[in-house]
Design an enzyme around this catalytic site. Structure first.
Site, PDB file in Angstrom:
ATOM      1  CG  ASP A   1      -2.169   0.711   1.114  1.00  0.00           C
ATOM      2  OD1 ASP A   1      -2.149   1.758   0.448  1.00  0.00           O
ATOM      3  OD2 ASP A   1      -3.179   0.265   1.678  1.00  0.00           O
TER       4      ASP A   1
ATOM      5  CG  ASP B   1      -4.014   5.780   0.784  1.00  0.00           C
ATOM      6  OD1 ASP B   1      -5.045   5.126   1.017  1.00  0.00           O
ATOM      7  OD2 ASP B   1      -3.730   6.853   1.348  1.00  0.00           O
TER       8      ASP B   1
ATOM      9  CD  GLU C   1      -8.821   4.773  -1.347  1.00  0.00           C
ATOM     10  OE1 GLU C   1      -9.630   4.585  -0.445  1.00  0.00           O
ATOM     11  OE2 GLU C   1      -7.892   5.599  -1.249  1.00  0.00           O
TER      12      GLU C   1
ATOM     13  CG  HIS D   1      -8.293  -0.573   5.327  1.00  0.00           C
ATOM     14  ND1 HIS D   1      -8.273  -0.718   3.957  1.00  0.00           N
ATOM     15  CD2 HIS D   1      -7.816   0.665   5.572  1.00  0.00           C
ATOM     16  CE1 HIS D   1      -7.799   0.380   3.416  1.00  0.00           C
ATOM     17  NE2 HIS D   1      -7.509   1.242   4.371  1.00  0.00           N
ATOM     18  CG  ASP D   2     -10.732   2.841   4.298  1.00  0.00           C
ATOM     19  OD1 ASP D   2     -10.133   2.905   5.386  1.00  0.00           O
ATOM     20  OD2 ASP D   2     -10.233   3.220   3.223  1.00  0.00           O
TER      21      ASP D   2
HETATM   22  O1  TEU Z   1      -8.763   6.151   2.066  1.00  0.00           O
HETATM   23  C1  TEU Z   1      -8.991   7.294   1.302  1.00  0.00           C
HETATM   24  C2  TEU Z   1     -10.397   7.606   1.129  1.00  0.00           C
HETATM   25  O2  TEU Z   1     -11.275   6.929   1.600  1.00  0.00           O
HETATM   26  C3  TEU Z   1     -10.642   8.807   0.346  1.00  0.00           C
HETATM   27  O3  TEU Z   1      -9.606   8.938  -0.522  1.00  0.00           O
HETATM   28  C4  TEU Z   1     -11.930   8.794  -0.376  1.00  0.00           C
HETATM   29  O4  TEU Z   1     -11.688   9.048  -1.703  1.00  0.00           O
HETATM   30  C5  TEU Z   1     -12.803   9.806   0.222  1.00  0.00           C
HETATM   31  O5  TEU Z   1     -13.165   9.382   1.513  1.00  0.00           O
HETATM   32  C6  TEU Z   1     -14.034  10.135  -0.598  1.00  0.00           C
HETATM   33  O6  TEU Z   1     -15.010   9.143  -0.600  1.00  0.00           O
HETATM   34  C7  TEU Z   1      -7.437   5.812   2.180  1.00  0.00           C
HETATM   35  C8  TEU Z   1      -7.258   4.662   3.120  1.00  0.00           C
HETATM   36  O7  TEU Z   1      -7.898   3.526   2.590  1.00  0.00           O
HETATM   37  C9  TEU Z   1      -7.727   5.041   4.483  1.00  0.00           C
HETATM   38  O8  TEU Z   1      -7.633   3.978   5.392  1.00  0.00           O
HETATM   39  C10 TEU Z   1      -6.896   6.217   4.961  1.00  0.00           C
HETATM   40  O9  TEU Z   1      -7.406   6.706   6.161  1.00  0.00           O
HETATM   41  C11 TEU Z   1      -6.866   7.356   3.934  1.00  0.00           C
HETATM   42  O10 TEU Z   1      -6.623   6.888   2.619  1.00  0.00           O
HETATM   43  C12 TEU Z   1      -5.785   8.330   4.258  1.00  0.00           C
HETATM   44  O11 TEU Z   1      -4.549   7.810   3.918  1.00  0.00           O
END
Ligand code: TEU
Ligand code: CA
Length: 567
Positions: A100, A205, A263, A340-341
């Site tokens: 990641d 990420d 992502e 994980h989100d």
């Molecule tokens: O998540 C990022 C994320 O969820 C946002 O980029 C998303 O596009 C936004 O909420 C709009 O819907 C990643 C990781 O998966 C997360 O665990 C981290 O907390 C985050 O990045 C910060 O690094």
């Protein structure tokens, strides 16, 4: 440029959250040696592609997404040597490994940021986004009104100076200034370092956010009571982003046989995603969207009661179809139910009462839809949301913590907040992996800082499920093996996608067809029986999550009953 060998075409991915997967040294924190010790299990399961959430040095403000040193493994997780061993052992089992890569921001404890703070004239200062505050009624206020993802202004003031730095996530995660070519070179150098080490690819990420709206003017979106505007369009999928990524591809990604999975989060349209991942013109190989993860009204459902949360099967169908339509011929596509989100998929679209049946049904949809399936660790044994009883139990996630503070100020009851978190918090997906029925679930000898999900004592664990050939775990293994067979994969990846019983609001059913051969999936997504007007003819039942058929025949689907048929 040489055409890419898309080696992942037949891969089944698996997402590992390292701090809660397997502890090897009894300190209560999962680690790399722990992951290595479970590679035989993963190999047995049949997955062959890992995405491991961040494992680099970090003060863990956002559980590793705040990196303070990209080239050192987080000592909590082990050493650089441990990582090399993990890679070697994974490769020996035919398992590829993606790390990641957090490239939108660093930790505020990263030496670059520390130098930037110490010396405003330093080169490092230009790696980040610093702006002067504005004067309003004689007071210094942030440079603009943007609000970030973790419920704060995106700006934090640097000491007593007039300068602010930008952070779209936590205050401890300053955003990098991708407009600066020197910074970009630094990032490429880190990427090369890992590819040279033998890493097979990256999950990139928060990729959507690298480019910011260049004028940094106020947003016109509605303001919250602090005067902040939540308007991710200011820092999501902006035109400049694609230039950065084209360069990243040219300088790094195209030079290695690696997989890059971005992502790109909420808000991206299927067509928009092609700008990233079109096989001919895109710069990366596939992008995650969030469109299939929340089709039950749970997202932001603070004011809703449990009874109002219901899987929107029609929305799922629509989303699958539109993504397939845009991507099938032009782009690879990752597909996941959980990461994980998100809260656990079993709690989202399945049922605790029908754990085994609904878990199997969900595994079938995940594994037989177009795209590269990614299984989130624990979903293969039916792990579900936590039953914590107060908001503090969720504070391990800094985003949740900030949100709860806000909700308390807004006057929400503790009960409502807790219920909301139990339904929606990403902490739900971050409890220790349930390996067995011992007090710490085989995850560790030491107590985990948060309570484990207690259902590991009631049979929801790897050891118990291994003993029962009818378990969800054995079903997953069988389904993965089937998906990896060439003719099945060919049908899924190249056989088109057509829905059956399209207007049926309870049943998900689709067909992949190619050269006269068909793969048909029929799945009741409800916890009650549903009758179909007819049932397709088939040669063979490839997978079925019940024994025998309903008394009334196949047309009568029992709760969460699902078939995979060959025709
Ligand atoms: O998540 C990022 C994320 O969820 C946002 O980029 C998303 O596009 C936004 O909420 C709009 O819907 C990643 C990781 O998966 C997360 O665990 C981290 O907390 C985050 O990045 C910060 O690094
Ligand atoms: Ca450990």
């Amino acid at each position: 440029m040489k055409k890419k060998n898309r080696w992942w075409d037949r891969s089944v991915g698996y997402i590992i959250y390292p701090s809660t997967f397997q502890d090897s040294n009894g300190d209560g924190i999962g680690d790399l040696k722990g992951i290595t010790s479970r590679l035989d299990y993963l190999h047995w399961l049949g997955v062959d592609l890992l995405w491991i959430c961040p494992i680099f040095a970090s003060p863990m403000d956002d559980n590793g997404y705040d990196v303070s040193d990209y080239k050192t493994i987080n000592p909590l997780f082990g050493s650089n040597e441990d990582f090399k061993t993990l890679l070697k052992e994974a490769h020996a089992r035919g398992i590829r490994v993606c790390v990641d890569f957090v490239l939108n921001h660093t930790s505020d404890e990263h030496p670059w940021f520390q130098k930037a703070l110490r010396d405003p004239k330093s080169e490092e200062r230009s790696y980040y986004i610093f702006k002067k505050g504005k004067k309003k009624d004689g007071q210094l206020v942030p440079p603009n009104n943007w609000k970030g993802f973790f419920n704060t202004s995106v700006w934090s003031r640097v000491g007593e100076s007039e300068d602010y730095y930008l952070h779209i996530f936590s205050v401890k995660m300053p955003d990098l200034n991708w407009e600066n070519p020197k910074l970009r070179q630094k990032i490429y150098e880190i990427a090369r370092h890992y590819l040279d080490l033998g890493v097979d690819g990256f999950r990139l990420d928060a990729l959507a956010h690298l480019a910011k709206e260049p004028s940094f003017r106020d947003s016109k979106a509605p303001l919250d009571e602090n005067g902040w505007a939540y308007d991710p369009s200011r820092f999501s999928n902006r035109p400049r982003l694609y230039d950065y990524l084209d360069e990243f591809k040219k300088e790094v990604l195209s030079k290695y046989p690696c997989l890059s999975v971005g992502e790109v989060g909420g808000g991206i349209s299927p067509k928009g995603s092609l700008r990233f991942s079109d096989r001919e013109k895109g710069s990366i190989d596939m992008v995650f969207n969030f469109d299939t993860a929340w089709c039950n009204g749970a997202f932001g459902s603070l004011d809703r009661d449990d009874a109002e949360i219901r899987t929107d099967v029609m929305a799922l169908k629509r989303n699958f179809l539109r993504w397939h339509k845009a991507c099938a011929k032009r782009s690879d596509l990752p597909f996941y139910w959980c990461n994980h989100d998100h809260p656990r998929v079993l709690s989202q679209y399945g049922s605790l009462q029908w754990r085994k049946e609904s878990g199997k049904m969900l595994s079938m949809i995940l594994l037989f839809l177009y795209g590269t399936p990614w299984i989130y660790n624990g979903d293969e044994i039916g792990m579900s949301n936590v039953d914590y009883d107060k908001p503090e139990d969720f504070f391990d996630d800094v985003g949740n913590k900030n949100h709860v503070m806000q909700l308390r100020r807004d006057g929400y009851s503790e009960e409502r907040i807790t219920n909301f978190l139990r339904r929606c918090s990403r902490v739900n997906a971050r409890t220790p992996m349930q390996w067995d029925g011992t007090p710490m679930g085989g995850f560790s000898d030491k107590e985990y800082k948060n309570r484990m999900n207690r259902n590991h004592l009631e049979g929801v664990n790897v050891q118990e499920e291994l003993k029962d050939k009818d378990s969800l775990l054995w079903f997953f293994k069988k389904a993965i093996a089937l998906r990896k067979r060439k003719w099945v994969n060919d049908l899924v990846q190249r056989g088109g996608l057509r829905f059956l019983y399209r207007k049926n609001e309870d049943v998900m059913a689709f067909v992949h067809e190619r050269d006269g051969r068909k793969l048909i999936l029929i799945a009741n997504m409800r916890d009650f029986p549903v009758d179909l007007p007819s049932f397709p003819k088939s040669k063979k039942v490839l997978l079925h999550n019940y024994k025998g058929t309903a008394k009334q025949g196949r047309k009568s689907l029992r709760p969460f009953e699902a078939y995979l048929l060959e025709a």
